[in-house]
Design a protein around this motif. Structure first.
Motif, PDB file in Angstrom:
ATOM      1  N   ARG A   5       0.851  -1.203   0.000  1.00  0.00           N
ATOM      2  CA  ARG A   5       0.000   0.000   0.000  1.00  0.00           C
ATOM      3  C   ARG A   5       0.877   1.239   0.000  1.00  0.00           C
ATOM      4  O   ARG A   5       1.825   1.349   0.782  1.00  0.00           O
ATOM      5  N   LEU A   6       0.560   2.160  -0.903  1.00  0.00           N
ATOM      6  CA  LEU A   6       1.186   3.479  -0.925  1.00  0.00           C
ATOM      7  C   LEU A   6       0.118   4.493  -0.553  1.00  0.00           C
ATOM      8  O   LEU A   6      -0.962   4.518  -1.161  1.00  0.00           O
ATOM      9  N   ASP A   7       0.434   5.302   0.450  1.00  0.00           N
ATOM     10  CA  ASP A   7      -0.540   6.274   0.952  1.00  0.00           C
ATOM     11  C   ASP A   7       0.004   7.690   0.762  1.00  0.00           C
ATOM     12  O   ASP A   7       0.867   8.144   1.507  1.00  0.00           O
ATOM     13  N   GLU A   8      -0.467   8.340  -0.296  1.00  0.00           N
ATOM     14  CA  GLU A   8      -0.119   9.738  -0.603  1.00  0.00           C
ATOM     15  C   GLU A   8       1.394   9.980  -0.594  1.00  0.00           C
ATOM     16  O   GLU A   8       1.900  10.887   0.070  1.00  0.00           O
ATOM     17  N   LYS A  21       1.529  12.802  -4.243  1.00  0.00           N
ATOM     18  CA  LYS A  21       0.415  12.208  -3.500  1.00  0.00           C
ATOM     19  C   LYS A  21      -0.103  10.939  -4.173  1.00  0.00           C
ATOM     20  O   LYS A  21      -1.294  10.785  -4.426  1.00  0.00           O
ATOM     21  N   SER A  23      -1.259   7.272  -4.301  1.00  0.00           N
ATOM     22  CA  SER A  23      -1.858   6.252  -3.441  1.00  0.00           C
ATOM     23  C   SER A  23      -2.231   5.037  -4.285  1.00  0.00           C
ATOM     24  O   SER A  23      -2.891   5.182  -5.321  1.00  0.00           O
ATOM     25  N   ASP A  25      -3.154   0.566  -3.902  1.00  0.00           N
ATOM     26  CA  ASP A  25      -3.334  -0.665  -3.137  1.00  0.00           C
ATOM     27  C   ASP A  25      -3.086  -1.832  -4.080  1.00  0.00           C
ATOM     28  O   ASP A  25      -3.823  -2.010  -5.068  1.00  0.00           O
ATOM     29  N   GLY A  58       4.087  10.896   3.114  1.00  0.00           N
ATOM     30  CA  GLY A  58       3.338   9.693   2.776  1.00  0.00           C
ATOM     31  C   GLY A  58       3.970   8.456   3.377  1.00  0.00           C
ATOM     32  O   GLY A  58       5.004   8.523   4.063  1.00  0.00           O
ATOM     33  N   SER A  61       3.505   0.653   3.059  1.00  0.00           N
ATOM     34  CA  SER A  61       3.296  -0.445   4.011  1.00  0.00           C
ATOM     35  C   SER A  61       3.200  -1.772   3.279  1.00  0.00           C
ATOM     36  O   SER A  61       2.699  -1.849   2.160  1.00  0.00           O
ATOM     37  N   ASP A  66       4.245  -0.559   8.437  1.00  0.00           N
ATOM     38  CA  ASP A  66       4.892   0.614   7.860  1.00  0.00           C
ATOM     39  C   ASP A  66       6.373   0.316   7.602  1.00  0.00           C
ATOM     40  O   ASP A  66       7.123   0.006   8.527  1.00  0.00           O
ATOM     41  N   THR A  68       8.204   2.547   5.519  1.00  0.00           N
ATOM     42  CA  THR A  68       8.643   3.766   4.841  1.00  0.00           C
ATOM     43  C   THR A  68      10.102   4.084   5.117  1.00  0.00           C
ATOM     44  O   THR A  68      10.839   4.507   4.209  1.00  0.00           O
TER      45      THR A  68
END
Length: 366
Positions: A5-8, A21, A23, A25, A58, A61, A66, A68
């Protein structure tokens, strides 16, 4: 296998925005493609997943954990680089074994796992050879074996076929699909080759200037692109500029240089009368005839014709507008220069009011 998962995710290099940004899944076991033109940020995103780049903001995960700020060697990812990055002084066996030795795997385990990986990529017979004794396709297989031998949760491929000739690319597409299926590993694949993505991917993310424009199944991306940029980038299409003159529920009529064309409104923007638009129709959706229909039909002149056996490829002039058509089982009577009518089926015509020109903002990298 892991869920990624990439979140922003945002990543800049000076004034260059490589990811803005972003995002995404990506499901366990998925063959997921990052597709876009050169400089759209896809390689930067892949390197961020691998841990070679740290995002400005951002999070990344794996299975909800996490990672990052986690070092690349702690993420359990295998990466195949564009240039393969094989050690020239090591044999095929030694190249594949390298990652296991670094991890402290015992000798017996190394032998069995390397042979298992080489068998998966069908390279056991070349285990004693050196990289300079291998073809490009064979080097690609060794790079895949080296990435897979560590049993990664996620396999990352950075334009792995770009250095191969056309015939080898086709062969290796089939091989990568087979290996992905047998290895049962989440795979993220970067390419600018649309045919690779359309023919191989479970899902595709289309990127433009560091932003995700659309994420979908290849068929959806081809037949229901999110905006004019995606329509023009994926495959071949005729793009006709126009202005919306009428709106009727999910359809609209666009006034163009070759007359009014009715089609389906596509995209998220709210359309409006007199708004600029692009009309998109795929070459294979155009029909040629001796008589025009009442709507979505225009007279044209065949300027170029190529007979390809099962299909005929046409270039046509409709006034000042050039159109391309691809006709299955072409008729001999349309085989040379002559006047014809070109028709666009309403259900295959897409009208866009987004992605009409280069968006404002900084340049991008990767």
């Amino acid at each position: 296998m892991v869920q990624v998962r990439l979140d922003e995710i945002t990543k800049t290099f000076g004034e260059v925005t490589a990811a803005a940004k972003v995002s995404l899944d990506i499901s366990e076991g998925e063959l997921f493609f990052l597709l876009g033109p050169s400089g759209c940020g896809k390689t930067t995103i892949l390197r961020t997943i691998a841990g070679f780049e740290t995002p400005d903001s951002g999070a990344v995960s794996f299975d909800g954990r996490d990672v990052t700020r986690l070092a690349p060697n702690k993420r359990n990812t295998g990466m195949v680089f564009q240039n393969y990055a094989l050690w020239p002084h090591m044999t095929v066996f030694e190249n594949v074994a390298y990652g296991l030795r670094v991890r402290g795997v015992d000798k017996g385990g190394i032998v069995s796992r390397v042979m298992e990986a080489l068998e998966l990529v069908r390279m056991t017979g070349e285990r004693a050879r050196y990289p300079n004794q291998l073809s490009g396709g064979q080097q690609q297989r060794v790079a895949l074996a080296r990435a897979l031998v560590i049993k990664p949760g996620c396999l990352l491929l950075d334009e792995p076929l770009s250095n191969l000739d056309a015939k080898l690319r086709l062969e290796m597409r089939a091989e990568i699909l087979r290996i992905h299926s047998q290895a049962a590993v989440t795979t993220i694949y970067v390419t600018h080759d649309q045919k690779e993505a359309l023919s191989m991917a479970d899902r595709v993310a289309i990127l433009r200037e560091g932003r995700v424009v659309q994420v979908s199944h290849p068929y959806e991306v081809y037949r229901r692109p999110a905006d004019g940029f995606v329509a023009a980038f994926i495959g071949e299409t005729n793009m006709i500029p126009g202005t919306i003159s009428r709106i009727e529920n999910a359809t609209a009529v666009a006034q163009t240089a070759i007359g009014p064309i009715r089609g389906r409104l596509q995209g998220r923007a709210q359309p409006a009368v007199d708004k600029r638009c692009l009309v998109s129709v795929r070459p294979e959706d155009i029909t040629l005839s001796d008589a025009g229909a009442n709507e979505n039909s225009v007279g044209a002149r065949i300027t170029q014709y190529t007979f390809l056996g099962e299909v005929g490829q046409y270039v046509l002039a409709a006034g000042e507008v050039e159109l391309r058509a691809l006709v299955a089982s072409p008729s001999e009577k349309y085989g040379g220069p002559k006047g014809v009518y070109v028709s666009f089926p309403e259900e295959k015509v897409l009208i866009f009011t987004e992605g009409l020109s280069e968006p404002a903002g900084g340049r991008d990298a990767g």
